[in-house]
Design a protein around this motif. Sequence first.
Motif, PDB file in Angstrom:
ATOM      1  N   GLU A   1      -9.224  -3.682  -1.963  1.00  0.00           N
ATOM      2  CA  GLU A   1     -10.947  -3.753  -1.957  1.00  0.00           C
ATOM      3  C   GLU A   1     -11.266  -5.083  -2.831  1.00  0.00           C
TER       4      GLU A   1
ATOM      5  N   LEU B   1       0.754  -1.237  -0.018  1.00  0.00           N
ATOM      6  CA  LEU B   1      -0.018   0.015  -0.060  1.00  0.00           C
ATOM      7  C   LEU B   1       0.736   1.223  -0.007  1.00  0.00           C
TER       8      LEU B   1
ATOM      9  N   TRP C   1      -8.291   1.280   4.371  1.00  0.00           N
ATOM     10  CA  TRP C   1      -7.563   0.213   4.235  1.00  0.00           C
ATOM     11  C   TRP C   1      -7.706  -0.867   5.356  1.00  0.00           C
TER      12      TRP C   1
ATOM     13  N   LEU D   1      -4.483  -0.415  -3.454  1.00  0.00           N
ATOM     14  CA  LEU D   1      -5.657  -0.368  -2.453  1.00  0.00           C
ATOM     15  C   LEU D   1      -6.997  -0.906  -3.187  1.00  0.00           C
TER      16      LEU D   1
ATOM     17  N   ASP E   1       0.725   4.637   1.699  1.00  0.00           N
ATOM     18  CA  ASP E   1      -0.020   5.244   2.652  1.00  0.00           C
ATOM     19  C   ASP E   1       0.966   6.327   3.705  1.00  0.00           C
TER      20      ASP E   1
END
Length: 473
Positions: A92, A45, A145, A88, A47
């Motif tokens: 999902e 990810l 997340w 991300l 972030d």
Amino acid sequence: MHPLWSISELSAVLGVEAEGGSGAPITGVSIDTRSLEPGDLFVALIDQRDGHDFVSAAFKAGAAAALVRESYARQPGDGALFRVPDTLAALEALGVAARKRLSPDARIVGVTGSVGKTGTKEMLRACLSRLGPTHASEKSYNNHWGVPLTLARMPRETKFGVFEIGMNHADEIRPLTKMVRPHAAIITTVEAVHLEHFPSVEAIADAKAEIFEGLPEGGAAIIKFENPHAGRLRATAERLGAKPITFGLDVPADVQGLQLTASDGGSDMTVVVGGGSIPVHVAMPGRHIAENALAVAAALHAVGADVRQGLDALASLAPPAGRGARSVLRIGAGEGLLIDESYNANPASMKAALAALAAVPRAKYSRRIAVLGDMLELGSDAQALHTGLKSAVDEADVDLVFACGPHMKGLYDALPAAKKGGYASTSQSIGTALADSLRAGDVVMVKASNGIRLGSVVAALKMQFGQQDEPAA
């Protein structure tokens, strides 16, 4: 038991073939190499840090595959890579697929609220785990997340799922609840938190009510009866086709708690649910905990679980770390009690924690000390909300207050000199002053928003004085 994911399943969900690797099955999903287990899928990810910087470390730690952006440059030692435009979005997609593959008989509960989300989620986890394979959010994995990660980790054999869903802005819960698709959704309460991002508490209630958008027709919308915004929440639930179910202590709610007796050892009450009455002991102390246990009872009934058998788990459930966990400190030849509420704080939870401190009998711990740090994201009302805690401090009959942070300075200045233990702008400084003042017979409650880092004070006290977790009553 099946593996969590096969390589072919991942390829089908993600729409890409694995590049390289052995094709070994995936046994877990991780976004952090520090906690990664062999066999995990590592998701890179982007972030606070770019997870692509840790892909090679993930493979060295035993990752079976990694989910990376298309531009990632393979490094020596890398294994199977799934290259996608957005990691991300791919996570999902995995979460949605994990939810979709559950048995039609599986039942899911979503939890949100201004206060008590994690504690309620943990109570549900404990209760449902007695009734079948249960999967629940770890820690406070409740954001953009954390929710899809929790979904992606959900085994296909899951019978009960519990998902904490948080927010600090409008429109954050909506996409998450539509991934989770709960059969029952709890709003523990609506309070004046995150006011920095909302024009009013009513707007906070509307944002919390987004969780009902994930419910099926007739799904259970579980609402605290006595909350001032209960009517607003009910109206939203009904508009969405959900069934409002209220809970509360000594009120005409759908799920009632009657004859509550509360002490430092927990609470006892009679729970009236589904036409029956169940005697329940809740080991975690606090009236607010007993109220949330009623929300749990409502959710158990709503998903068709055995309410009586499930609620038995609450008799031995200890508070989570940072949310009321208790430890005995060895101070000199005697002992003290440490109550760790350091993970999060707002005006409502501060008052509840002070009330729980007041319930500790002076016969065992004669001096009450509150270590209070700033409550964040309260906007223009922050100073008044901090100073306004003085009445709660007085009602709890606190002997000494140690305060940390610029907003809490207002409360500290409003206290009489005899109650002033010390003030500091940083957690490190307040921890030193606190440790120097402790003596046998003290009970110390530490509470602040997580950003104030009072958890470091808790850790330092445990290290300096030794600690022994206090058993649940």
